[in-house]
Design a protein around this motif. Sequence first.
Motif, PDB file in Angstrom:
ATOM      1  N   ARG A   1       0.837  -1.196   0.000  1.00 15.80           N
ATOM      2  CA  ARG A   1       0.000   0.000   0.000  1.00 15.80           C
ATOM      3  C   ARG A   1       0.877   1.253   0.000  1.00 15.80           C
ATOM      4  O   ARG A   1       2.085   1.180   0.117  1.00 15.80           O
ATOM      5  N   GLY A   2       0.267   2.396  -0.127  1.00 17.47           N
ATOM      6  CA  GLY A   2       1.012   3.633  -0.201  1.00 17.47           C
ATOM      7  C   GLY A   2       1.853   3.893   1.036  1.00 17.47           C
ATOM      8  O   GLY A   2       1.445   3.601   2.163  1.00 17.47           O
ATOM      9  N   VAL A   3       3.049   4.405   0.825  1.00 15.44           N
ATOM     10  CA  VAL A   3       3.948   4.797   1.910  1.00 15.44           C
ATOM     11  C   VAL A   3       4.497   6.178   1.565  1.00 15.44           C
ATOM     12  O   VAL A   3       4.330   6.667   0.450  1.00 15.44           O
ATOM     13  N   THR A   4       5.156   6.804   2.534  1.00 17.23           N
ATOM     14  CA  THR A   4       5.754   8.101   2.246  1.00 17.23           C
ATOM     15  C   THR A   4       6.988   7.914   1.364  1.00 17.23           C
ATOM     16  O   THR A   4       7.611   6.851   1.348  1.00 17.23           O
ATOM     17  N   SER A   5       7.327   8.965   0.666  1.00 13.99           N
ATOM     18  CA  SER A   5       8.497   8.926  -0.203  1.00 13.99           C
ATOM     19  C   SER A   5       9.768   8.633   0.599  1.00 13.99           C
ATOM     20  O   SER A   5      10.629   7.869   0.165  1.00 13.99           O
ATOM     21  N   ALA A   6       9.869   9.238   1.778  1.00  7.13           N
ATOM     22  CA  ALA A   6      11.051   9.017   2.625  1.00  7.13           C
ATOM     23  C   ALA A   6      11.162   7.569   3.070  1.00  7.13           C
ATOM     24  O   ALA A   6      12.244   6.978   3.070  1.00  7.13           O
ATOM     25  N   ARG A   7      10.018   6.962   3.451  1.00  9.74           N
ATOM     26  CA  ARG A   7      10.031   5.581   3.907  1.00  9.74           C
ATOM     27  C   ARG A   7      10.440   4.637   2.778  1.00  9.74           C
ATOM     28  O   ARG A   7      11.212   3.692   2.988  1.00  9.74           O
ATOM     29  N   LEU A   8       9.945   4.899   1.591  1.00  7.13           N
ATOM     30  CA  LEU A   8      10.306   4.044   0.452  1.00  7.13           C
ATOM     31  C   LEU A   8      11.789   4.166   0.128  1.00  7.13           C
ATOM     32  O   LEU A   8      12.457   3.166  -0.154  1.00  7.13           O
ATOM     33  N   TRP A   9      12.314   5.388   0.182  1.00  8.54           N
ATOM     34  CA  TRP A   9      13.739   5.596  -0.089  1.00  8.54           C
ATOM     35  C   TRP A   9      14.602   4.842   0.919  1.00  8.54           C
ATOM     36  O   TRP A   9      15.600   4.198   0.548  1.00  8.54           O
ATOM     37  N   GLU A  10      14.234   4.910   2.195  1.00 10.92           N
ATOM     38  CA  GLU A  10      15.001   4.218   3.233  1.00 10.92           C
ATOM     39  C   GLU A  10      14.970   2.703   3.027  1.00 10.92           C
ATOM     40  O   GLU A  10      15.955   2.011   3.301  1.00 10.92           O
ATOM     41  N   TRP A  11      13.845   2.190   2.538  1.00 12.58           N
ATOM     42  CA  TRP A  11      13.741   0.752   2.287  1.00 12.58           C
ATOM     43  C   TRP A  11      14.576   0.348   1.069  1.00 12.58           C
ATOM     44  O   TRP A  11      15.311  -0.650   1.101  1.00 12.58           O
ATOM     45  N   LEU A  12      14.490   1.127   0.003  1.00 16.05           N
ATOM     46  CA  LEU A  12      15.240   0.815  -1.210  1.00 16.05           C
ATOM     47  C   LEU A  12      16.749   0.892  -0.992  1.00 16.05           C
ATOM     48  O   LEU A  12      17.518   0.206  -1.666  1.00 16.05           O
ATOM     49  N   THR A  13      17.164   1.734  -0.060  1.00 14.61           N
ATOM     50  CA  THR A  13      18.593   1.855   0.249  1.00 14.61           C
ATOM     51  C   THR A  13      19.004   0.964   1.417  1.00 14.61           C
ATOM     52  O   THR A  13      20.114   1.086   1.930  1.00 14.61           O
ATOM     53  N   ALA A  14      18.108   0.071   1.839  1.00 12.99           N
ATOM     54  CA  ALA A  14      18.389  -0.891   2.926  1.00 12.99           C
ATOM     55  C   ALA A  14      18.758  -0.209   4.228  1.00 12.99           C
ATOM     56  O   ALA A  14      19.640  -0.645   4.968  1.00 12.99           O
TER      57      ALA A  14
ATOM     58  N   GLY B   1       8.069  -1.436   6.636  1.00 14.05           N
ATOM     59  CA  GLY B   1       7.039  -1.218   7.650  1.00 14.05           C
ATOM     60  C   GLY B   1       7.459  -0.302   8.781  1.00 14.05           C
ATOM     61  O   GLY B   1       6.673  -0.015   9.682  1.00 14.05           O
ATOM     62  N   GLY B   2       8.709   0.165   8.777  1.00 12.22           N
ATOM     63  CA  GLY B   2       9.188   1.045   9.842  1.00 12.22           C
ATOM     64  C   GLY B   2      10.260   0.384  10.681  1.00 12.22           C
ATOM     65  O   GLY B   2      10.628  -0.776  10.464  1.00 12.22           O
ATOM     66  N   HIS B   3      10.770   1.115  11.648  1.00  9.19           N
ATOM     67  CA  HIS B   3      11.828   0.595  12.501  1.00  9.19           C
ATOM     68  C   HIS B   3      11.327  -0.557  13.365  1.00  9.19           C
ATOM     69  O   HIS B   3      10.242  -0.471  13.951  1.00  9.19           O
ATOM     70  N   PRO B   4      12.110  -1.648  13.449  1.00  7.78           N
ATOM     71  CA  PRO B   4      11.741  -2.763  14.323  1.00  7.78           C
ATOM     72  C   PRO B   4      11.698  -2.313  15.776  1.00  7.78           C
ATOM     73  O   PRO B   4      12.283  -1.296  16.151  1.00  7.78           O
ATOM     74  N   GLU B   5      11.020  -3.104  16.604  1.00  5.75           N
ATOM     75  CA  GLU B   5      10.875  -2.752  18.011  1.00  5.75           C
ATOM     76  C   GLU B   5      12.175  -2.895  18.779  1.00  5.75           C
ATOM     77  O   GLU B   5      12.405  -2.196  19.763  1.00  5.75           O
ATOM     78  N   THR B   6      13.029  -3.820  18.375  1.00  5.65           N
ATOM     79  CA  THR B   6      14.295  -4.048  19.091  1.00  5.65           C
ATOM     80  C   THR B   6      15.474  -3.881  18.139  1.00  5.65           C
ATOM     81  O   THR B   6      15.342  -4.038  16.920  1.00  5.65           O
ATOM     82  N   SER B   7      16.644  -3.576  18.705  1.00  8.45           N
ATOM     83  CA  SER B   7      17.853  -3.436  17.896  1.00  8.45           C
ATOM     84  C   SER B   7      18.257  -4.774  17.284  1.00  8.45           C
ATOM     85  O   SER B   7      18.832  -4.822  16.191  1.00  8.45           O
ATOM     86  N   ALA B   8      17.945  -5.857  18.001  1.00  6.32           N
ATOM     87  CA  ALA B   8      18.280  -7.193  17.486  1.00  6.32           C
ATOM     88  C   ALA B   8      17.519  -7.470  16.193  1.00  6.32           C
ATOM     89  O   ALA B   8      18.072  -8.031  15.240  1.00  6.32           O
ATOM     90  N   GLU B   9      16.265  -7.081  16.143  1.00 10.29           N
ATOM     91  CA  GLU B   9      15.470  -7.279  14.935  1.00 10.29           C
ATOM     92  C   GLU B   9      15.995  -6.426  13.794  1.00 10.29           C
ATOM     93  O   GLU B   9      16.012  -6.861  12.629  1.00 10.29           O
TER      94      GLU B   9
END
Length: 200
Positions: free
Chosen positions: A142-155, A160-168
């Motif tokens: 579904r639709g996401v913000t441009s910033a969120r998509l960029w962060e995902w494409l650049t790994a 879906g956003g930041h995981p709850e724990t650093s381990a994840e």
Amino acid sequence: MVYSQIDKITLDTDKFHRVHNNVYRIAQNHATLNGYRYLSSGKVRAMAGRKSSIGPTGEAVRANIIRIREGQNLSYAEVTRRLTEAGRAIPELGLRNIERGQRKVDVDELVALAQVLGVAPITLLMPYTEQSTDSVHLTGSRGVTSARLWEWLTAETPLGGHPETSAELWEWLMRCRPLWQIESLLSDLRHENPSDYGDD
């Protein structure tokens, strides 16, 4: 039906030929009628004019190719020439069809197009927006913000956003990035926070 009629024919040669010709003519007329019905149904016309279906990401690639090519005043002939030199030739008609949304771009072509257009592959994949908060669409989500998509494409972070724990988060990063990049990231963290790694 045809064979059942023939099986009942006597050995009278003339009679056999007469019936055979009648059956053949009936079958031929039947085929012609069905062909006419098929053609008149519009299915053939629809298939001939059907465009290759592309999703949101394909649409972003198409729009970016147009934007970048025209922004550099590159002709179709010039892009084709560069692609041929790069070993991934796409004829001018193919380029036009890509920009019209009538032809899909495969992975190898996307990388080659990025090279000859002087951009990174991510530039073609990323929908062009003016604000980081603009909503964008991508295939399979579904639709996401441009910033969120960029962060995902650049790994940088999961879609879906930041995981709850650093381990994840680390588990996700290790799946997405090459080993040498993970080691570089860990080295930077040790340098910035030596006490956390017992290096002081």
